[in-house]
Design a protein around this motif. Structure first.
Motif, short mmCIF file in Angstrom:
data_model
loop_
_atom_site.label_atom_id
_atom_site.label_comp_id
_atom_site.label_asym_id
_atom_site.label_seq_id
_atom_site.Cartn_x
_atom_site.Cartn_y
_atom_site.Cartn_z
N GLU A 111 5.81 10.96 1.38
CA GLU A 111 5.27 11.52 0.16
C GLU A 111 3.74 11.55 0.22
O GLU A 111 3.11 10.75 0.92
N PRO A 112 3.10 12.47 -0.50
CA PRO A 112 1.64 12.59 -0.46
C PRO A 112 0.95 11.32 -0.98
O PRO A 112 1.52 10.55 -1.75
N GLY A 113 -0.27 11.14 -0.53
CA GLY A 113 -1.10 10.04 -1.04
C GLY A 113 -0.86 8.70 -0.38
O GLY A 113 -1.38 7.68 -0.85
N GLN A 114 -0.09 8.67 0.72
CA GLN A 114 0.18 7.40 1.40
C GLN A 114 -0.91 7.10 2.43
O GLN A 114 -1.34 7.97 3.17
N ARG A 115 -1.35 5.86 2.43
CA ARG A 115 -2.32 5.40 3.42
C ARG A 115 -1.80 4.13 4.08
O ARG A 115 -1.25 3.26 3.42
N TYR A 116 -2.01 4.06 5.39
CA TYR A 116 -1.53 2.89 6.14
C TYR A 116 -2.58 1.78 6.13
O TYR A 116 -3.79 2.03 6.14
N GLN A 117 -2.08 0.56 6.12
CA GLN A 117 -2.94 -0.61 6.26
C GLN A 117 -2.18 -1.70 7.00
O GLN A 117 -0.96 -1.63 7.16
N MET B 130 7.45 2.33 9.11
CA MET B 130 6.59 1.16 9.28
C MET B 130 6.69 0.66 10.71
O MET B 130 7.61 1.03 11.45
N ASN B 131 5.77 -0.20 11.08
CA ASN B 131 5.76 -0.75 12.43
C ASN B 131 5.35 -2.22 12.35
O ASN B 131 4.39 -2.58 11.68
N VAL B 132 6.13 -3.07 13.03
CA VAL B 132 5.79 -4.48 13.13
C VAL B 132 5.24 -4.73 14.54
O VAL B 132 5.97 -4.62 15.53
N HIS B 133 3.94 -5.01 14.60
CA HIS B 133 3.28 -5.30 15.87
C HIS B 133 3.34 -6.80 16.08
O HIS B 133 2.75 -7.57 15.32
N LEU B 134 4.08 -7.23 17.12
CA LEU B 134 4.29 -8.66 17.36
C LEU B 134 3.66 -9.09 18.67
O LEU B 134 3.82 -8.43 19.70
N ASN B 135 2.98 -10.22 18.62
CA ASN B 135 2.51 -10.90 19.83
C ASN B 135 3.58 -11.93 20.17
O ASN B 135 3.82 -12.87 19.40
N THR B 136 4.26 -11.75 21.28
CA THR B 136 5.46 -12.54 21.57
C THR B 136 5.38 -13.24 22.92
O THR B 136 4.58 -12.88 23.79
N TYR C 132 0.99 -8.04 13.10
CA TYR C 132 0.79 -7.44 11.79
C TYR C 132 1.85 -6.38 11.50
O TYR C 132 2.49 -5.84 12.40
N LEU C 133 2.02 -6.12 10.21
CA LEU C 133 2.86 -5.04 9.72
C LEU C 133 1.96 -3.85 9.40
O LEU C 133 0.96 -4.00 8.68
N VAL C 134 2.30 -2.68 9.92
CA VAL C 134 1.59 -1.45 9.58
C VAL C 134 2.43 -0.75 8.52
O VAL C 134 3.53 -0.28 8.79
N VAL C 135 1.91 -0.68 7.29
CA VAL C 135 2.71 -0.26 6.15
C VAL C 135 1.97 0.80 5.34
O VAL C 135 0.78 0.68 5.10
N PRO C 136 2.67 1.86 4.91
CA PRO C 136 2.04 2.87 4.05
C PRO C 136 2.21 2.50 2.57
O PRO C 136 3.18 1.82 2.20
N SER C 137 1.31 2.97 1.74
CA SER C 137 1.46 2.79 0.29
C SER C 137 0.51 3.74 -0.41
O SER C 137 -0.48 4.21 0.17
N ASN C 138 0.80 4.02 -1.68
CA ASN C 138 -0.08 4.89 -2.45
C ASN C 138 -1.19 4.12 -3.13
O ASN C 138 -2.15 4.70 -3.65
N THR C 139 -1.08 2.80 -3.15
CA THR C 139 -2.09 1.91 -3.69
C THR C 139 -2.30 0.79 -2.69
O THR C 139 -1.32 0.23 -2.18
N ALA C 140 -3.53 0.47 -2.40
CA ALA C 140 -3.81 -0.57 -1.41
C ALA C 140 -3.14 -1.88 -1.81
O ALA C 140 -3.21 -2.32 -2.96
#
Length: 642
Positions: free
Chosen positions: A404-410, A498-504, A632-640
Motif C-alpha cells: 500500500e502507498p506511504g510505506q517506509r522501511y526501517q 519483511m526481512n529478518v537479518h540474522l547474525n548466526t 535486525y528486522l526490516v519492516v515497512p509501516s506508514n508511521t515510523a
C-alpha cells in the motif's frame, strides 16, 4: 463494497431454465492419452442444449470431476442443499480442533463453492462450463504430471479442443481454486488464442518456493496428506463404464504402474543422506537450473488475459498472491484485481460478501468479471479497486497498489535485553530502534512447539485450528528466541514483505532457521502475521528477483535453493542470513507490539531435507547479538515505529 447491481444480475432470473450435461467426454491429447471432461451447457425447458455458440469456461482439476459434480449436486438440489446447510448450522465447531469448519461453512453458504465447482447461474446465463480431470487423475488416462510440462501442454490442447466445438464462440475463460488456479496462470502465460479472462482463487506461481521446498526444506505438513488424497482418489473407477461394458483398461494400467505419484520423491527428499541417493525427480526439484523448476515458475509478466485473483494472508500460496499486482506487468489496472482476505487456504472468501464493508460475494464477482471480458457487458467491474485487503487485526481497505502507498522501511534491532513480555518463552529479548550496546548469544535447538502455531493451521489449510494454539503463538514460543518491540502509540499499518537479518552461528556445518513475525496484544496474545525460513547452506540470493530498501537492506530476498551449490560453513563460524517473510497487510492498534520469533525447525510446515539433516544432526544453533554486526528486522509501516 458489496455491489447490488452485480448481485442482482447474478441472483436474478436466469436467461435459460435448465442445464444439459455431457458426461465423461473423451479429449485425446497429442501423445494419445485420453482425458475425460464433463461439459455443462445452457438448455431450454425441455433440457435440450442451446445451439447458439457461447463463451466457454474451463476448469482442470486433480480432485476429480466426480467430486465437483457431487458438490454441485449437494449445493443445488433444493432439499439436499438445505439439508447440508442446516446440518452445518446445527453444529458449533468453535473451541474444537476443527473449528476451521465454521469458516468453511461460510464458504459454502456465501456462494464461494460455485467458484470451486460448476456455477449453475453462470451456465444458465449463457456460458458453457467444462470440467476436466487432469491426466492421471479422476477418469483420465496417463500418469499424473503434477503441474509440470506435459500437464501444461494438456491445458493448451484442451483449450484448442474447446475452440473447435460448435457450441463455443472462441472466447474462453478459466476458473477454479488452488490447483485449478495455478494451472490458469500457467496456461495464460502461454497466451493461447481465445483465452481472455481468468478467475483464480488461491493461486500459486512459484510452486517450489511457495510450498514444495520452502527455504530449502520440504513442505511435509501439506504435501503428505495432499499427495495421499489425490493418489487415493485417482483409483475411484468409472462405475457407469463397468455397468455398460466400456471400462477403460488403459486407465487401470496407468494406475497400477504409477500408484503413488510424487510419494517416492517426498520420501527421497526426507531420507536420502546425499544427492546421489535421491530419485532423479527429487534432484531436479532441488536444482534451480532444471526444466522441472522452470515449469514450476510461471512467467506472470507474459499474461495478457484479464485476471481477478483472490488470496489470503494465511494461505499456502501467499508468497505468489501478494506479488500479482506488480508481477502482472502486461495488464493495466483495469484488467488485474487482487483481493487478499485474512483467511487460510480452504476457508478463502469466508470473510467476503456477508456483512457491510466486506467485498462482494466471490460468485457474483466471478460472473461480473466474465460478463465484462467475455461478453463485453458494461458493468463497471474494470473500475473495481485494483487491490482490496483484509488487514490482520483490522478491517477491509482499498488500495491502488500493493504494498500500500506511504510505506517506509526501517530497522528494528534485536537486543539481548529482556522485554518482560514473553516470560514463558525460551528466551525473552527486545526489539528496539537502536543497535544493541552489549554483546550476547542466544541458543536454540530443534523442537516440536511449532506444531502449535498458525503455521500448522496454514499447512492444514485452515481446517485444523487448535484453540489457544494455532490462533495464539505463545505455546509455540515456549521453544523460541523472542524479540519484542515497545508498544505502538498510534494506529499503524504494516504493508509489504519483511526481512529478518540474522547474525548466526551453529554447532554443525549447516542449519535450518525459521522466523515468524507476530502482533502482540496488550493481554499477551501473540498473533502470527508472517513467517519465513532458510537453510544456511542455501543462503545464495538471486538479486534479479530480490528487492531492497533505499538504504540497501533486503526487503524481499529470494533464494536460488540449489542443493548442488550448497555453501557449508565451519562449526562456530559467524554467518549473516537474510530470511524473508511473506508480505502482509496488518493493522497495529495502540498498545500492540511487534515480535520476532526465531526457531531451529518448523514442523509441521517444513522439515530439513536428507542431506541437510545428515549435516546438521539437529544440533543447536545460535543468534549472535553483536553491536558491530547487528541483527535486525526490516519492516515497512506508514508511521515510523518508535
Amino acid at each position: 463494497m458489496i455491489n447490488p447491481a452485480w448481485t442482482a444480475a447474478h441472483d436474478g432470473p436466469a436467461k435459460y431454465p435448465r442445464i444439459a450435461t455431457q458426461w465423461d467426454v473423451p479429449i485425446r491429447m497429442s501423445d494419445g492419452v485420453v482425458l475425460r471432461a464433463n461439459v455443462y451447457r445452457p438448455a431450454d425447458a425441455a433440457g435440450r442444449p442451446i445451439n447458439t455458440p457461447m463463451p466457454a469456461l474451463l476448469n482442470l482439476t486433480p480432485y476429480t470431476k466426480l467430486a465437483s459434480a457431487l458438490l454441485d449436486l449437494a449445493l443445488n438440489v433444493p432439499v439436499l442443499s438445505q439439508a447440508v446447510i442446516n446440518l452445518l448450522n446445527a453444529i458449533n465447531f468453535a473451541g474444537t480442533p476443527i473449528s476451521g469448519i465454521d469458516d468453511l461453512r461460510n464458504v459454502i453458504t456465501n456462494g464461494a463453492a460455485s467458484v470451486f465447482t460448476t456455477d449453475q447461474k453462470l451456465i444458465r446465463n449463457g456460458y458453457t462450463q467444462i470440467v476436466v480431470d487432469v491426466r492421471g487423475t479422476g477418469y483420465s488416462q496417463g500418469t499424473w504430471d503434477v503441474l509440470a510440462d506435459r500437464e501444461q501442454q494438456d491445458t493448451i490442447e484442451v483449450l484448442d479442443w474447446i475452440r473447435g466445438q460448435k457450441w463455443a464462440n472462441g472466447r474462453m475463460g478459466m476458473f477454479g481454486a488452488s490447483y485449478s488456479a495455478i494451472n490458469q496462470l500457467q496456461a495464460a502465460s502461454r497466451n493461447p488464442r481465445g483465452l481472455q479472462a481468468l478467475f483464480p482463487v488461491v493461486p500459486g506461481g512459484d510452486i517450489a518456493r511457495d510450498i514444495v521446498i520452502p527455504g530449502g526444506g520440504i513442505g511435509l505438513g501439506f504435501l503428505t496428506p495432499w499427495l495421499a488424497g489425490v493418489n487415493a482418489a485417482k483409483f475411484v473407477p468409472d462405475l457407469r463404464s463397468l455397468l455398460t461394458g466400456t471400462f477403460d483398461w488403459k486407465w487401470l494400467k496407468s494406475r497400477i504402474e504409477n500408484p503413488a505419484v510424487f510419494v517416492p520423491e517426498l520420501v527421497s527428499a526426507l531420507l536420502a543422506p546425499n544427492l546421489s541417493q535421491m530419485t532423479p525427480t527429487t534432484r531436479r526439484l532441488f536444482d534451480d537450473t532444471s526444466r522441472l523448476r522452470a515449469a514450476y515458475r510461471t512467467p506472470l509478466d507474459r499474461i495478457t488475459a484479464a485476471t481477478f485473483a483472490i488470496g489470503g494472508w494465511h494461505d499456502l500460496f501467499t508468497n505468489t498472491e501478494w506479488r500479482l499486482p506488480g508481477a502482472l506487468t502486461s495488464l493495466p489496472s483495469t484488467k488485474k484485481k487482487l483481493i487478499m482476505g485474512d483467511i487460510h487456504h480452504a476457508t478463502v472468501t469466508s470473510d467476503m460478501g456477508r456483512k457491510k464493508g466486506q467485498p462482494t460475494r466471490p460468485d457474483v464477482l466471478q460472473m461480473a468479471w466474465f460478463d465484462k471480458w467475455l461478453k463485453d457487458v458494461d458493468n463497471g467491474i474494470e473500475k473495481y479497486s485494483p487491490v482490496t485487503v483484509h488487514r490482520t487485526g483490522g478491517g477491509w481497505a482499498l488500495s491502488p497498489t500493493f504494498p500500500e502507498p506511504g510505506q517506509r522501511y526501517q530497522r528494528l534491532y534485536l537486543s539481548g535485553r529482556r522485554s518482560g513480555t514473553a516470560p514463558k518463552a525460551l528466551s525473552d529479548n527486545t526489539l528496539q530502534l537502536t543497535p544493541p550496546t552489549a554483546p550476547a548469544r542466544r541458543t536454540i535447538a530443534p523442537g516440536l512447539t511449532t506444531l502449535c502455531t498458525d503455521d500448522t493451521g496454514q499447512a492444514a489449510a485452515g481446517i485444523l485450528i487448535f484453540p489457544g494454539c494455532t490462533d495464539d503463538n505463545r505455546v509455540g514460543e515456549l521453544n523460541a528466541l523472542t524479540f519484542t518491540s515497545a508498544p505502538v502509540t498510534t494506529t499503524t499499518v504494516v504493508s509489504g514483505p519483511m526481512n529478518v537479518h540474522l547474525n548466526t552461528t551453529q554447532d554443525a556445518r549447516d542449519a535450518y532457521w525459521s522466523v515468524t513475525v507476530t502482533d502482540v496484544a496488550p493481554d499477551g496474545r501473540s498473533d502470527l502475521i508472517s513467517s519465513g525460513q532458510l537453510t544456511t547452506s542455501l543462503r545464495q540470493i538471486d538479486p534479479s528477483l530480490s528487492t531492497r530498501a533505499p538504504n540497501g537492506d533486503y526487503t524481499d530476498p529470494q533464494y536460488r535453493l540449489n542443493l548442488f551449490e550448497r555453501q557449508l560453513v565451519r562449526p562456530g563460524q559467524a554467518v549473516q542470513l537474510d530470511i524473508g517473510t511473506h508480505a502482509v497487510s496488518a493493522l497495529l492498534k495502540p498498545g500492540h507490539r511487534l515480535r520476532v520469533n526465531v526457531y531451529a525447525l518448523n514442523l509441521i510446515k517444513a522439515m530439513t531435507v536428507g542431506p541437510v539433516t545428515a549435516t546438521t544432526l539437529l544440533r543447536p544453533q545460535h543468534v549472535l547479538i553483536d553491536p558491530r554486526q547487528p541483527s535486525y528486522l526490516v519492516v515497512p509501516s506508514n508511521t515510523a515505529l518508535r
